[in-house]
Scaffold this active site. Structure first.
Site, mmCIF file in Angstrom:
data_model
loop_
_atom_site.group_PDB
_atom_site.id
_atom_site.type_symbol
_atom_site.label_atom_id
_atom_site.label_comp_id
_atom_site.label_asym_id
_atom_site.label_seq_id
_atom_site.Cartn_x
_atom_site.Cartn_y
_atom_site.Cartn_z
ATOM 1 N N ARG A 1 0.845 -1.201 0.000
ATOM 2 C CA ARG A 1 0.000 0.000 0.000
ATOM 3 C C ARG A 1 0.876 1.245 0.000
ATOM 4 N NH1 ARG A 1 -5.315 -0.251 3.822
ATOM 5 N NH2 ARG A 1 -6.381 -2.015 2.815
ATOM 6 N N ASP B 1 1.861 5.227 -0.133
ATOM 7 C CA ASP B 1 1.291 6.442 0.428
ATOM 8 C C ASP B 1 0.995 7.468 -0.654
ATOM 9 O OD1 ASP B 1 1.482 5.442 3.004
ATOM 10 O OD2 ASP B 1 3.449 6.343 3.376
ATOM 11 N N TYR C 1 12.113 -0.998 -3.475
ATOM 12 C CA TYR C 1 11.838 0.408 -3.763
ATOM 13 C C TYR C 1 13.113 1.102 -4.221
ATOM 14 C CZ TYR C 1 7.231 0.432 -1.445
ATOM 15 O OH TYR C 1 5.924 0.210 -1.094
ATOM 16 N N ARG D 1 11.072 6.153 3.627
ATOM 17 C CA ARG D 1 11.330 7.595 3.602
ATOM 18 C C ARG D 1 12.047 8.070 4.871
ATOM 19 N NH1 ARG D 1 6.636 11.085 2.677
ATOM 20 N NH2 ARG D 1 5.164 9.443 3.246
#
Length: 295
Positions: free
Chosen positions: A71, A73, A134, A222
């Site tokens: 999921r 953001d 990622y 992040r």
């Protein structure tokens, strides 16, 4: 309000009379309020795909709900996202040959489905995955970001030492409680296995972090990037990110960097015969060796 699918999904596959379908997709996250549907009616990736799927299968008000590998953001992009949906056998039989092309004609320009196929036995887009990879892209060019890349690359206005960032990343690898780098969610564990965390500068001066783990908790990537950028620009020593991890609590100096530099690149799955076992294993609550789960 859309009608929801009227059956309870089994843990090991779709309910009787349904077919599990895997979708491989990508999207530009800038205009989305994340992946998951929201009560406020904001635009989301899940909402757009489910609406398109309902339209092209002529299912009226009935919604076939998607399950996703990760999921993302608000503002985060995806190149290699994976989802699944359970469709009635008759719906899949009628639409399978033309579903991909029809979705292309119905979906907005910033989300694409590239592959639609019947999933192997035991497949679950979320729980069968063994890793997610990622990339976070940043540039320290004194002139800023190339305008053609501005929606996908962060500008950091201090020169970055990639070697120092790679050295600092080593202490974060492996299985740890990443509570110091996650936004806590009630009832959710923050134990993860970070399999890869590395930095590389390309010929255009863009520095890319490759981050791969079995799974990620909220804001984890992040936050890790934010900490390592502080090492790269000399504001913190190489040892600092590891010390923050060991402390186990949020450090106010760890900034959650902006989402637009982050892209979900790929999701990894085991061989077909191992999908069901991985599905079951991933649903178990995790603890670190030597600790007890508090339920």
């Amino acid at each position: 309000m859309s009608e929801q699918v009227e059956y309870t999904e089994r843990r090991d596959g779709p309910a009787d009379g349904h077919v599990r379908v895997r979708l491989d997709l990508s999207y530009d996250g800038r205009e989305f309020s994340g992946w998951a549907k929201q009560a406020q009616g904001r635009r989301t990736v899940q909402g757009e795909i489910e609406d398109a799927l309902r339209t092209v299968t002529r299912s009226g008000e009935r919604t076939y709900e998607l399950t996703v590998a990760g999921r993302t953001d608000s503002g985060v992009h995806a190149r290699g996202q994976v989802a699944h949906v359970d469709l009635p056998v008759e719906v899949w039989a009628e639409h399978r040959e033309k579903l991909l092309r029809r979705l292309a004609g119905r979906l907005p320009h910033d989300v694409r489905v590239w592959r639609v196929a019947e999933a192997p036995t035991g497949f679950d887009a979320r729980f069968s995955a063994v890793w997610r990879r990622y990339a976070y892209r940043v540039t320290d060019h004194p002139g800023g970001v190339d305008p053609l890349l501005r929606g996908h690359v962060l500008w950091h206005d201090w020169r970055l030492d990639v070697d120092a960032m790679n050295a600092a990343s080593v202490a974060l690898l492996g299985e740890h409680d990443f509570a110091a780098y996650c936004k806590r969610r009630e009832g959710a564990t923050t134990i993860r296995t970070l399999q890869e965390l590395s930095w590389e500068r390309d010929g255009e001066g863009v520095v890319t972090a490759t981050v791969r783990a079995d799974a990620f908790c909220h804001n984890m990537v992040r936050s890790l990037v934010g900490a390592l950028l502080f090492v790269g620009d000399g504001h913190r020593p190489v040892e600092w990110p590891g010390k923050v991890l060991a402390a186990g609590v949020r450090d106010s100096a760890v900034h959650v960097v902006r989402p637009h530099g982050l892209t979900l690149e790929e999701v990894g799955y085991p061989a077909d015969e191992l999908l069901a076992a991985r599905n079951r294993e991933a649903r178990n609550r995790r603890t670190l060796p030597g600790t007890a789960c508090c339920g």
